[in-house]
Design a protein around this motif. Structure first.
Motif, PDB file in Angstrom:
ATOM      1  N   LEU A 142       0.580  -1.052   0.498  1.00 38.87           N
ATOM      2  CA  LEU A 142       0.445  -0.039   0.330  1.00 38.87           C
ATOM      3  C   LEU A 142       0.519   1.298  -0.034  1.00 38.87           C
ATOM      4  CD1 LEU A 142      -2.584  -1.125   2.547  1.00 38.87           C
ATOM      5  CD2 LEU A 142      -2.935  -1.105   0.041  1.00 38.87           C
ATOM      6  N   GLY A 143       0.947   1.844  -0.858  1.00 43.34           N
ATOM      7  CA  GLY A 143       1.349   3.197  -1.271  1.00 43.34           C
ATOM      8  C   GLY A 143       0.771   4.455  -0.526  1.00 43.34           C
ATOM      9  N   GLY A 144       1.219   5.915  -1.139  1.00 39.82           N
ATOM     10  CA  GLY A 144       0.707   7.077  -0.635  1.00 39.82           C
ATOM     11  C   GLY A 144      -0.667   7.301  -0.928  1.00 39.82           C
ATOM     12  N   GLY A 145      -1.111   6.290  -2.485  1.00 41.23           N
ATOM     13  CA  GLY A 145      -1.777   7.007  -3.360  1.00 41.23           C
ATOM     14  C   GLY A 145      -3.243   6.164  -2.187  1.00 41.23           C
ATOM     15  N   THR A 146      -2.981   5.319  -1.659  1.00 43.64           N
ATOM     16  CA  THR A 146      -4.205   4.996  -0.711  1.00 43.64           C
ATOM     17  C   THR A 146      -4.040   5.550   0.870  1.00 43.64           C
ATOM     18  OG1 THR A 146      -2.788   3.436   0.815  1.00 43.64           O
ATOM     19  CG2 THR A 146      -3.268   2.326  -1.449  1.00 43.64           C
ATOM     20  N   THR A 147      -3.962   6.737   1.378  1.00 39.41           N
ATOM     21  CA  THR A 147      -3.787   7.558   2.432  1.00 39.41           C
ATOM     22  C   THR A 147      -5.582   7.553   2.684  1.00 39.41           C
ATOM     23  OG1 THR A 147      -3.209   9.829   1.450  1.00 39.41           O
ATOM     24  CG2 THR A 147      -1.855   8.123   2.556  1.00 39.41           C
ATOM     25  N   GLN A 148      -6.470   7.700   1.242  1.00 41.36           N
ATOM     26  CA  GLN A 148      -7.447   8.480   1.934  1.00 41.36           C
ATOM     27  C   GLN A 148      -8.343   7.173   1.461  1.00 41.36           C
ATOM     28  OE1 GLN A 148      -8.367  11.817   2.587  1.00 41.36           O
ATOM     29  NE2 GLN A 148      -6.093  12.036   2.787  1.00 41.36           N
ATOM     30  N   ALA A 149      -7.942   5.774   1.364  1.00 42.08           N
ATOM     31  CA  ALA A 149      -8.889   4.946   1.459  1.00 42.08           C
ATOM     32  C   ALA A 149      -8.604   3.478   2.789  1.00 42.08           C
ATOM     33  CB  ALA A 149      -8.295   3.986   0.363  1.00 42.08           C
ATOM     34  N   SER A 150      -8.107   4.272   3.932  1.00 48.42           N
ATOM     35  CA  SER A 150      -7.813   3.510   5.149  1.00 48.42           C
ATOM     36  C   SER A 150      -9.173   2.834   5.621  1.00 48.42           C
ATOM     37  CB  SER A 150      -7.659   4.570   6.328  1.00 48.42           C
ATOM     38  OG  SER A 150      -7.176   3.477   7.551  1.00 48.42           O
ATOM     39  N   ASP A 151     -10.229   3.262   5.654  1.00 49.04           N
ATOM     40  CA  ASP A 151     -11.857   2.808   5.869  1.00 49.04           C
ATOM     41  C   ASP A 151     -12.014   1.440   4.953  1.00 49.04           C
ATOM     42  OD1 ASP A 151     -11.943   4.465   7.863  1.00 49.04           O
ATOM     43  OD2 ASP A 151     -13.421   5.732   6.889  1.00 49.04           O
ATOM     44  N   GLN A 152     -11.867   1.369   3.952  1.00 48.84           N
ATOM     45  CA  GLN A 152     -11.980   0.526   2.646  1.00 48.84           C
ATOM     46  C   GLN A 152     -11.009  -0.499   2.952  1.00 48.84           C
ATOM     47  OE1 GLN A 152     -11.882   4.175   2.188  1.00 48.84           O
ATOM     48  NE2 GLN A 152     -13.775   4.894   1.180  1.00 48.84           N
ATOM     49  N   VAL A 153      -9.823  -0.704   2.544  1.00 50.74           N
ATOM     50  CA  VAL A 153      -8.582  -1.040   3.125  1.00 50.74           C
ATOM     51  C   VAL A 153      -8.909  -1.976   4.594  1.00 50.74           C
ATOM     52  CG1 VAL A 153      -6.036  -1.370   4.370  1.00 50.74           C
ATOM     53  CG2 VAL A 153      -6.631   0.350   1.915  1.00 50.74           C
ATOM     54  N   ARG A 154      -9.281  -1.405   6.020  1.00 50.18           N
ATOM     55  CA  ARG A 154      -9.403  -1.622   7.165  1.00 50.18           C
ATOM     56  C   ARG A 154     -10.532  -3.546   6.677  1.00 50.18           C
ATOM     57  NH1 ARG A 154      -7.567   1.739  11.596  1.00 50.18           N
ATOM     58  NH2 ARG A 154      -5.850   2.748  10.119  1.00 50.18           N
ATOM     59  N   ALA A 155     -11.466  -2.441   6.022  1.00 51.13           N
ATOM     60  CA  ALA A 155     -12.834  -3.584   5.823  1.00 51.13           C
ATOM     61  C   ALA A 155     -12.564  -4.766   4.965  1.00 51.13           C
ATOM     62  CB  ALA A 155     -13.856  -2.633   5.402  1.00 51.13           C
ATOM     63  N   PHE A 156     -10.914  -4.728   3.557  1.00 55.15           N
ATOM     64  CA  PHE A 156     -10.744  -5.495   2.734  1.00 55.15           C
ATOM     65  C   PHE A 156     -10.532  -6.669   4.060  1.00 55.15           C
ATOM     66  CE2 PHE A 156      -7.156  -7.342   1.104  1.00 55.15           C
ATOM     67  CZ  PHE A 156      -7.681  -8.018   0.011  1.00 55.15           C
ATOM     68  N   LEU A 157      -9.319  -5.893   4.545  1.00 56.98           N
ATOM     69  CA  LEU A 157      -8.440  -6.934   5.662  1.00 56.98           C
ATOM     70  C   LEU A 157      -9.623  -7.702   6.727  1.00 56.98           C
ATOM     71  CD1 LEU A 157      -5.490  -4.647   6.325  1.00 56.98           C
ATOM     72  CD2 LEU A 157      -5.888  -6.655   4.863  1.00 56.98           C
ATOM     73  N   GLY A 158     -10.746  -6.831   6.739  1.00 55.04           N
ATOM     74  CA  GLY A 158     -11.867  -7.858   7.599  1.00 55.04           C
ATOM     75  C   GLY A 158     -12.026  -8.557   7.568  1.00 55.04           C
ATOM     76  N   LYS A 159     -12.139  -8.685   5.949  1.00 58.93           N
ATOM     77  CA  LYS A 159     -12.153 -10.876   4.936  1.00 58.93           C
ATOM     78  C   LYS A 159     -11.630 -10.883   4.035  1.00 58.93           C
ATOM     79  CE  LYS A 159     -16.386 -10.055   2.585  1.00 58.93           C
ATOM     80  NZ  LYS A 159     -17.679  -9.579   2.030  1.00 58.93           N
ATOM     81  N   CYS A 160     -10.511 -10.077   4.258  1.00 56.75           N
ATOM     82  CA  CYS A 160      -9.510 -11.346   3.404  1.00 56.75           C
ATOM     83  C   CYS A 160      -8.366 -10.792   4.713  1.00 56.75           C
ATOM     84  CB  CYS A 160      -9.187 -10.808   2.391  1.00 56.75           C
ATOM     85  SG  CYS A 160      -7.921 -11.819   1.071  1.00 56.75           S
ATOM     86  N   PRO A 161      -7.878 -11.973   5.334  1.00 59.91           N
ATOM     87  CA  PRO A 161      -6.748 -11.338   6.756  1.00 59.91           C
ATOM     88  C   PRO A 161      -5.396 -10.934   5.384  1.00 59.91           C
ATOM     89  CG  PRO A 161      -7.257 -13.766   6.820  1.00 59.91           C
ATOM     90  CD  PRO A 161      -8.271 -12.479   5.990  1.00 59.91           C
ATOM     91  N   ALA A 162      -4.754 -10.436   4.774  1.00 54.20           N
ATOM     92  CA  ALA A 162      -3.367 -10.540   3.407  1.00 54.20           C
ATOM     93  C   ALA A 162      -2.653  -9.687   4.628  1.00 54.20           C
ATOM     94  CB  ALA A 162      -3.664  -9.648   2.108  1.00 54.20           C
TER      95      ALA A 162
END
Length: 527
Positions: free
Chosen positions: A208-228
């Motif tokens: 995850l790079g700097g282009g994901t800083t506005q997507a933290s909620d979405q990233v964390r929701a994804f990791l809740g379903k897929c523990p990568a």
């Protein structure tokens, strides 16, 4: 009904209409018409001491606010002085709009004040684009184009220059109104393919790079379903919570991280260039299929080893993928992740003796939500690897261009954007020399800004590099002033703590001060 004004004044009114509240800069005889409309438009102007400082302030403001940082500069030397910040903003994807004056004629006339052979072309080398507005209509169109592209494309600096005679001439009103919002939707067919790959993956890994800083909620929701498992770039710190058990942190530069990536059976890199300053090696290290997700077509075009290339906004990508997966069972081991991180931390501590304890003590004393601006200094280099951030977009550093002198003016810009919220700067003794004059701006604004000055008495990183290259270190030591007295001469407060405990106390006090505080620290503090 809007009325006719000189174009210089109209530009300020147009910027206010488009949501700009602050402009950083320095007036001169060539660009003074741009200052005619600032107060009338209700825009705050911050007077820098050098155009380089103005540019870094605009950069810091943009990183803190998420809105474009705007700077006004004069023809010739003013523009040249701000080109270093423009280059930094370009490499770090920071939205910055620089508006300068320019001479009316240069081809057939020589010896003019501030004359350059080709000012527009010079600026174009360090920004996304550089254009000249020869009419009022062109100026309005270019301002809207710049702001629109910053909102819809990869945010990067733009430069608009306006001839002096045009700035002074009466100009018709601009068209009021907002900008068109961007829409980087996730492509449906590719989302299905990503979901299918994840359904069979046992060792998925995110970068995850700097282009994901506005997507933290979405990233964390994804990791809740897929523990990568997760690596972040330095700019991506905080997107994933430090408590997440499969977080390898911002340790891509550790050579052993390539071995971890080789263990993955699917790698998804989002919002990152995977650049030299992210990896410090030629290849990522993966053998599994690689999915690249980015809004920048150039990044995707250069991803020749990618199994799948997706042009998409990070938040929309993770929203779409999360909706298509039912959950996954992965075999990554949190204990193994923790053990590897502990080993890497020990490596960093050995490489930069005494700095890791300073990082730990500093982190422990900061108020929640502190935003940090760091410079090219060994304290920051270690911190970028060992300091997990609680939230994204709260540690800013001159990553790509790598300029000295960034931290203090950028932190001033951040402090202007975040009034009432904690902001601090970390800078080395040599970097302080580059932009020390901007301390006067922080005093003038009454910013409660702690400035941690790390003084190892030399260009320590360069000395270490010379030694590794078997070059006798030379030109790495400069005479330093009494930094505390210098800060006090500007009207700032100062402290020179002798222990980590005293350093913590000084930092806490600085956040409650009525102006900036220089906190002078040497490597002896952790001994």
């Amino acid at each position: 009904m809007p009325h006719t004004r000189p174009l210089g004044a109209q530009i300020s009114h147009m910027l206010k209409d488009r949501g700009v509240d602050v402009i950083f800069g320095i007036p001169g005889v060539h660009n003074q018409e741009m200052y005619r409309g600032i107060e009338e438009a209700g825009i705050t102007h911050v007077l820098a001491r050098h155009e380089q400082g103005a540019g870094f302030m605009a950069d810091g403001y943009a990183r803190a606010s998420g809105r474009p940082g705007v700077a006004y500069v004069i023809t010739g030397p003013g523009l040249c002085n701000i080109m270093t910040p423009m280059g930094q903003a370009y490499s770090d994807s920071v939205p910055m709009l620089v508006i300068s004056s320019c001479l009316d004629e240069t081809a057939a006339k020589r010896g003019q004040l501030h004359q350059m052979k080709d000012q527009r072309a010079a600026a174009a080398t360090v920004c996304d684009w550089s254009e000249e507005a020869r009419t009022a209509e062109a100026a309005y169109a270019l301002v809207d184009r710049a702001l629109r592209e910053m909102d819809t494309d990869r945010p990067r600096p733009k430069h608009i220059q306006v001839p002096i005679a045009q700035l002074e001439a009466a100009a018709p009103p601009f068209v009021a109104g907002g900008l068109i919002a961007g829409n980087s939707a996730a492509p449906e067919a590719q989302m299905r393919e990503v979901a299918a790959l994840l359904a069979t993956s046992k060792r998925p890994l995110l970068v995850l790079g700097g282009g994901t800083t506005q997507a933290s909620d979405q990233v964390r929701a994804f990791l809740g379903k897929c523990p990568a498992a997760v690596f972040t770039s330095y700019a991506g710190r905080g997107v994933v919570a430090p408590s997440y058990g499969l977080l390898f942190g911002s340790t891509l530069a550790r050579p052993d991280s390539a071995n971890v990536l080789a263990e993955a059976d699917l790698v998804i890199a989002v919002g990152t260039e995977l650049a030299q300053v992210d990896l410090w090696r030629d290849r990522l290290g993966h053998t599994a299929p690689l999915i690249r997700v980015d809004i920048d077509t150039e990044v995707l075009s250069n991803s020749s080893d990618a199994h799948l290339r997706i042009q998409c906004d990070a938040a929309r990508f993770f929203e779409a993928v999360t909706a298509k997966i039912n959950g996954a069972q992965t075999v990554w081991d949190p204990a193994a992740v923790a053990a590897r991180r502990a080993r890497w931390r020990s490596e960093i501590d050995a490489e930069r003796t005494g700095i890791v304890p300073v990082c730990d003590a500093l982190r422990a004393c900061l108020p929640d939500g502190t935003m940090i601006y760091s410079d090219m200094t060994q304290l920051a280099y270690a911190a970028k690897e060992v300091w997990d951030m609680d939230q994204p977009g709260h540690w800013h550093h001159p990553y790509g261009f790598g300029t000295l002198g960034y931290a203090i003016p950028a932190a001033i810009g951040g402090g202007v954007a975040r009034k009432g919220l904690p902001t601090m700067a970390i800078i080395g003794d040599y970097g302080f020399h580059y932009t020390m004059q901007e301390l006067g701006v922080a005093v003038e604004l009454g910013l409660p800004l702690p400035i941690l000055l790390w003084d190892n008495g030399k260009l320590g990183e360069i000395e270490d590099s010379m030694v590794r290259a078997q070059i006798a270190p030379n030109a790495v030591i400069a005479h330093n002033p009494d930094f505390c007295k210098l800060a006090e001469a500007f009207g700032a407060q100062s402290a020179a703590p002798q222990s980590l405990h005293d350093m913590q106390a000084a930092v806490r006090t600085a956040f409650d001060a009525d102006g900036p505080t220089l906190i002078y620290v040497t490597p002896d503090i952790s001994r």
